[in-house]
Design a protein around this motif. Structure first.
Motif, mmCIF file in Angstrom:
data_model
loop_
_atom_site.group_PDB
_atom_site.id
_atom_site.type_symbol
_atom_site.label_atom_id
_atom_site.label_comp_id
_atom_site.label_asym_id
_atom_site.label_seq_id
_atom_site.Cartn_x
_atom_site.Cartn_y
_atom_site.Cartn_z
ATOM 1 N N GLY A 1 0.763 -1.244 0.000
ATOM 2 C CA GLY A 1 0.000 0.000 0.000
ATOM 3 C C GLY A 1 0.791 1.290 0.000
ATOM 4 N N VAL A 2 1.987 1.296 -0.620
ATOM 5 C CA VAL A 2 2.722 2.555 -0.725
ATOM 6 C C VAL A 2 2.079 3.442 -1.792
ATOM 7 C CG1 VAL A 2 4.902 1.570 0.044
ATOM 8 C CG2 VAL A 2 4.372 1.627 -2.404
ATOM 9 N N ASP A 3 2.325 4.741 -1.677
ATOM 10 C CA ASP A 3 1.859 5.682 -2.699
ATOM 11 C C ASP A 3 2.823 5.755 -3.872
ATOM 12 O OD1 ASP A 3 -0.517 6.730 -1.255
ATOM 13 O OD2 ASP A 3 0.996 7.429 0.171
ATOM 14 N N LEU A 4 4.084 5.479 -3.600
ATOM 15 C CA LEU A 4 5.130 5.487 -4.611
ATOM 16 C C LEU A 4 6.311 4.699 -4.085
ATOM 17 C CD1 LEU A 4 7.215 8.762 -4.579
ATOM 18 C CD2 LEU A 4 5.461 8.338 -2.881
ATOM 19 N N VAL A 5 7.278 4.452 -4.951
ATOM 20 C CA VAL A 5 8.549 3.826 -4.577
ATOM 21 C C VAL A 5 9.658 4.819 -4.885
ATOM 22 C CG1 VAL A 5 10.215 2.026 -5.227
ATOM 23 C CG2 VAL A 5 7.809 1.433 -4.855
ATOM 24 N N THR A 6 10.636 4.914 -3.991
ATOM 25 C CA THR A 6 11.791 5.778 -4.223
ATOM 26 C C THR A 6 13.065 4.952 -4.117
ATOM 27 O OG1 THR A 6 10.658 7.705 -3.289
ATOM 28 C CG2 THR A 6 13.055 7.837 -3.502
ATOM 29 N N ALA A 7 13.854 4.947 -5.176
ATOM 30 C CA ALA A 7 15.152 4.261 -5.184
ATOM 31 C C ALA A 7 16.221 5.276 -4.820
ATOM 32 C CB ALA A 7 15.433 3.665 -6.555
ATOM 33 N N LEU A 8 16.869 5.069 -3.688
ATOM 34 C CA LEU A 8 17.870 6.011 -3.191
ATOM 35 C C LEU A 8 19.284 5.473 -3.381
ATOM 36 C CD1 LEU A 8 16.237 7.178 0.168
ATOM 37 C CD2 LEU A 8 16.414 8.483 -1.956
ATOM 38 N N THR A 9 20.209 6.413 -3.574
ATOM 39 C CA THR A 9 21.648 6.126 -3.641
ATOM 40 C C THR A 9 21.979 5.162 -4.775
ATOM 41 O OG1 THR A 9 21.439 6.151 -1.213
ATOM 42 C CG2 THR A 9 23.646 5.927 -2.091
ATOM 43 N N MET A 10 21.373 5.388 -5.923
ATOM 44 C CA MET A 10 21.738 4.620 -7.110
ATOM 45 C C MET A 10 23.103 5.098 -7.608
ATOM 46 S SD MET A 10 19.314 2.372 -7.995
ATOM 47 C CE MET A 10 19.302 1.938 -6.244
ATOM 48 N N THR A 11 23.989 4.157 -7.929
ATOM 49 C CA THR A 11 25.360 4.521 -8.276
ATOM 50 C C THR A 11 25.685 4.378 -9.759
ATOM 51 O OG1 THR A 11 26.154 2.278 -7.813
ATOM 52 C CG2 THR A 11 26.164 3.846 -5.980
ATOM 53 N N TYR A 12 24.763 3.792 -10.525
ATOM 54 C CA TYR A 12 24.967 3.691 -11.973
ATOM 55 C C TYR A 12 23.620 3.531 -12.656
ATOM 56 C CZ TYR A 12 24.667 -1.409 -11.214
ATOM 57 O OH TYR A 12 24.268 -2.665 -10.862
ATOM 58 N N ALA A 13 23.553 3.895 -13.930
ATOM 59 C CA ALA A 13 22.282 4.013 -14.628
ATOM 60 C C ALA A 13 21.606 2.680 -14.876
ATOM 61 C CB ALA A 13 22.487 4.752 -15.950
ATOM 62 N N ASP A 14 22.355 1.613 -15.160
ATOM 63 C CA ASP A 14 21.743 0.335 -15.496
ATOM 64 C C ASP A 14 20.850 -0.181 -14.362
ATOM 65 O OD1 ASP A 14 22.842 0.223 -18.018
ATOM 66 O OD2 ASP A 14 24.568 -0.991 -17.410
ATOM 67 N N GLU A 15 21.361 -0.136 -13.131
ATOM 68 C CA GLU A 15 20.555 -0.612 -12.010
ATOM 69 C C GLU A 15 19.346 0.295 -11.793
ATOM 70 O OE1 GLU A 15 20.828 -2.213 -7.407
ATOM 71 O OE2 GLU A 15 22.497 -1.034 -8.200
ATOM 72 N N GLY B 1 30.577 15.754 -8.849
ATOM 73 C CA GLY B 1 29.252 15.780 -9.445
ATOM 74 C C GLY B 1 28.926 14.598 -10.326
ATOM 75 N N ARG B 2 29.847 13.640 -10.457
ATOM 76 C CA ARG B 2 29.597 12.435 -11.249
ATOM 77 C C ARG B 2 29.196 11.281 -10.344
ATOM 78 N NH1 ARG B 2 31.859 11.790 -16.532
ATOM 79 N NH2 ARG B 2 32.644 13.777 -17.355
ATOM 80 N N LEU B 3 28.456 10.329 -10.886
ATOM 81 C CA LEU B 3 28.104 9.134 -10.154
ATOM 82 C C LEU B 3 29.368 8.350 -9.805
ATOM 83 C CD1 LEU B 3 25.385 9.964 -11.528
ATOM 84 C CD2 LEU B 3 24.902 7.531 -11.791
ATOM 85 N N PRO B 4 29.330 7.490 -8.783
ATOM 86 C CA PRO B 4 30.495 6.667 -8.467
ATOM 87 C C PRO B 4 30.982 5.844 -9.661
ATOM 88 C CG PRO B 4 28.964 6.594 -6.644
ATOM 89 C CD PRO B 4 28.272 7.348 -7.754
ATOM 90 N N SER B 5 30.109 5.534 -10.600
ATOM 91 C CA SER B 5 30.480 4.799 -11.812
ATOM 92 C C SER B 5 31.269 5.657 -12.795
ATOM 93 C CB SER B 5 29.215 4.309 -12.512
ATOM 94 O OG SER B 5 28.409 5.421 -12.905
ATOM 95 N N GLY B 6 31.293 6.974 -12.576
ATOM 96 C CA GLY B 6 31.938 7.891 -13.506
ATOM 97 C C GLY B 6 30.959 8.535 -14.471
ATOM 98 N N GLU B 7 29.719 8.045 -14.522
ATOM 99 C CA GLU B 7 28.711 8.614 -15.403
ATOM 100 C C GLU B 7 28.308 10.016 -14.927
ATOM 101 O OE1 GLU B 7 25.762 5.067 -16.500
ATOM 102 O OE2 GLU B 7 26.528 4.947 -14.437
ATOM 103 N N THR B 8 27.925 10.858 -15.866
ATOM 104 C CA THR B 8 27.395 12.160 -15.489
ATOM 105 C C THR B 8 25.932 12.010 -15.099
ATOM 106 O OG1 THR B 8 26.658 12.723 -17.734
ATOM 107 C CG2 THR B 8 28.942 13.317 -17.122
ATOM 108 N N LEU B 9 25.441 12.956 -14.306
ATOM 109 C CA LEU B 9 24.029 12.952 -13.964
ATOM 110 C C LEU B 9 23.168 13.016 -15.217
ATOM 111 C CD1 LEU B 9 23.697 15.294 -10.850
ATOM 112 C CD2 LEU B 9 22.749 12.991 -11.062
ATOM 113 N N ARG B 10 23.572 13.856 -16.132
ATOM 114 C CA ARG B 10 22.795 13.987 -17.365
ATOM 115 C C ARG B 10 22.702 12.648 -18.098
ATOM 116 N NH1 ARG B 10 23.516 18.386 -22.308
ATOM 117 N NH2 ARG B 10 21.990 17.399 -23.719
ATOM 118 N N ALA B 11 23.829 11.984 -18.272
ATOM 119 C CA ALA B 11 23.831 10.718 -19.003
ATOM 120 C C ALA B 11 22.982 9.673 -18.290
ATOM 121 C CB ALA B 11 25.257 10.212 -19.169
ATOM 122 N N ALA B 12 23.067 9.629 -16.966
ATOM 123 C CA ALA B 12 22.312 8.637 -16.212
ATOM 124 C C ALA B 12 20.813 8.889 -16.308
ATOM 125 C CB ALA B 12 22.758 8.651 -14.751
ATOM 126 N N ILE B 13 20.413 10.128 -16.143
ATOM 127 C CA ILE B 13 18.991 10.467 -16.230
ATOM 128 C C ILE B 13 18.448 10.178 -17.629
ATOM 129 C CG2 ILE B 13 17.381 12.432 -16.258
ATOM 130 C CD1 ILE B 13 19.021 13.569 -13.879
#
Length: 296
Positions: free
Chosen positions: A135-149, A174-186
């Motif tokens: 019965g959640v209203d939404l799900v939030t994935a926190l602390t994602m470190t790379y785009a695939d996951e 400002g980059r993800l731990p994987s080295g990806e940029t926020l823009r690329a991951a989003i």
């Protein structure tokens, strides 16, 4: 977790809070913690999102802590039920949303132990499905470190029909731990899921670590609607080695978060992550009081 460890004195193996749901003293501490945020939101006349304490309640971490599949389904359900009880017990006209919290499969500070999107989809589907059915209203994935996951979590949410927010963490550059940029991951997650996430977020990093990479004129920045930042300016590696909590200056942090919040065209939700106490969020709420559409 910061409050539970440093204020309430709990030992949280693997930084996992979800076992406290099954402990009477733990449930009392969790209830006390969540009610403070509802009361804060009520006093500031903003909506509040309560995340279940299930950041570690997935298969890999559950197995490490002795929780099998059936136990994990039960404790995820119990965590949602606890927040429903809290929401039903408070006297407020403030809208209270319950979010099922999902964490990374492995260390939330690293991006080198990766799995492909479809594998991540399969891995996270059980927890996401359980949270939705509870019965959640939404799900939030926190602390994602790379785009695939992250894309895998979003697809799992789409599979079971629950709204989802995807939040990445970044290093001091400002980059993800994987080295990806926020823009690329989003853009990768949006491309893989047909823009399924409600919006994206940034958590577990100080505002100084990512403010310079945001560009309000760019479409990808408009997709950011959640900021849950650290109180400390230390890097993830430094935080791992730190023997004492770095809580920074709550008033300064609150001002930084409010300024960042006001500068994001897609702003929606603000809050604290590592090293923050409710007092930090009180400062951020006061500083953001005049921001249209602010939420905690």
């Amino acid at each position: 977790e910061t409050v539970l460890i440093f204020e309430d004195g709990f030992d949280l193996p693997e930084f996992a809070a979800f076992p406290l749901v099954r402990d009477a003293v733990g449930r009392e501490a969790l209830t006390r913690y969540y009610r403070r945020f509802v009361e804060l939101a009520d006093s500031e006349d903003v909506e509040v999102v309560l995340d279940t304490p299930t950041w570690r309640a997935s298969a890999t971490w559950g197995a490490t802590l002795g929780f099998g599949p059936d136990d994990l389904r039960a404790v995820n359900t119990e965590a949602v039920e606890l927040l429903h009880q809290i929401r039903n017990s408070v006297e407020t006209d403030t809208p209270v949303l319950i979010s099922g919290c999902v964490g990374s499969r492995t260390d939330g500070y690293r991006g080198d132990d990766r799995i492909a999107t479809e594998a991540a989809r399969a891995y996270h589907r059980s927890q996401v499905c359980t949270l939705k059915e509870a019965g959640v209203d939404l799900v939030t994935a926190l602390t994602m470190t790379y785009a695939d996951e992250a894309a895998g979590v979003a697809l799992a949410a789409r599979d079971v029909g629950v709204p989802v927010v995807i939040s990445f963490t970044v290093e001091t550059d400002g980059r993800l731990p994987s080295g990806e940029t926020l823009r690329a991951a989003i853009e990768q997650v949006d491309g893989a899921t047909g823009d399924y996430p409600i919006h994206f977020g940034i958590n577990c990093a100080h505002p100084d670590h990512f403010v310079d990479v945001l560009d309000p004129a760019e479409e990808w920045t408009l997709r950011i609607g959640l900021v849950r930042s650290n109180a400390s300016r230390l890097s993830h590696a430094e935080l791992d080695e730190a023997e004492e909590l770095d809580a920074g200056d709550p008033q300064e942090w609150g001002g930084d978060v409010a300024a960042l919040h006001a500068g994001l065209p897609g702003r929606s939700t603000i809050g604290g992550c590592g090293g923050t106490y409710p007092s930090h969020n009180e400062e951020a709420a006061r500083a953001s009081a005049n921001a249209v559409g602010a939420g905690l």
